[in-house]
Design an enzyme around this catalytic site. Structure first.
Site, PDB file in Angstrom:
ATOM      1  N   ASP A 157       0.864  -1.181   0.000  1.00  0.00           N
ATOM      2  CA  ASP A 157       0.000   0.000   0.000  1.00  0.00           C
ATOM      3  C   ASP A 157       0.900   1.230   0.000  1.00  0.00           C
ATOM      4  OD1 ASP A 157      -2.452  -1.400   0.133  1.00  0.00           O
ATOM      5  OD2 ASP A 157      -2.313  -1.582   2.313  1.00  0.00           O
TER       6      ASP A 157
ATOM      7  N   ASP B  21      -7.212  -1.441  -4.323  1.00  0.00           N
ATOM      8  CA  ASP B  21      -8.225  -1.047  -3.343  1.00  0.00           C
ATOM      9  C   ASP B  21      -9.173   0.004  -3.922  1.00  0.00           C
ATOM     10  OD1 ASP B  21      -6.893  -2.703  -1.522  1.00  0.00           O
ATOM     11  OD2 ASP B  21      -5.740  -1.052  -0.676  1.00  0.00           O
TER      12      ASP B  21
END
Length: 171
Positions: A123, A139
């Site tokens: 991320d 995401d």
């Protein structure tokens, strides 16, 4: 049969493009952000921050990679089924639904690749202003598609239009 193959081809191509974007941005994050200080794009609001997520959204279910892989596989099976059942491209009314399916599939596969290859998901997008959990392109695909899907189900498609997706052993 031709329309079914067209739907599946579109699913593979669009999902593939989104997966490639996810993989590319994650590789850039690893290359330029791992072990570095965050890159502040908008002070106090948004930054690029390398993070390794071994759980799900918001860090829940840490270390349960097998569960996530099973969920991703189920998403892919359901996506294949939906794309097979949906009408062909002449039925423009279903285009938004097909796009949502592609985005959800791409998000599932993008993060699944990380889980298999690394044991965690990379991320790198961080909204500091609201201290939102760090996220990635996969995401974004899943979240935007899920939101759009809810809106489509509530305001765009009728129950009758969605009956094409109902599972049946008869036919």
């Amino acid at each position: 049969m031709k329309s079914k193959l067209q739907n599946l081809g579109m699913w593979v191509i669009l999902s593939g493009i989104l997966i490639a974007a996810d993989r590319w941005t994650k590789s850039l994050a690893v290359l330029h952000l791992q072990g570095q200080e965050p890159i502040v794009l908008i002070p106090g609001v948004f930054e690029l921050l390398y993070s390794e997520n071994r759980g799900a959204a918001f860090g829940v279910m840490q270390g349960r990679q097998t569960v996530f892989l099973v969920i991703a596989a189920a998403v892919l099976v359901a996506s294949f089924y939906a794309m097979w059942k949906l009408p062909d491209f002449s039925q423009k009314r279903y285009h938004w639904l097909k796009i949502c399916i592609c985005m959800i599939s791409a998000g599932a596969v993008g993060n699944m690749i990380d889980r298999i290859a690394c044991g965690y998901v990379v991320d790198f997008l961080y909204v500091r202003l609201i201290d939102f959990p760090v996220f990635n392109v996969a995401d974004i695909c899943v979240t935007c598609a899920a939101f759009l899907l809810v809106m489509l189900m509530m305001f765009y498609y009728t129950d009758e239009e969605l009956e094409v997706l109902h599972f049946s052993f008869h036919r």
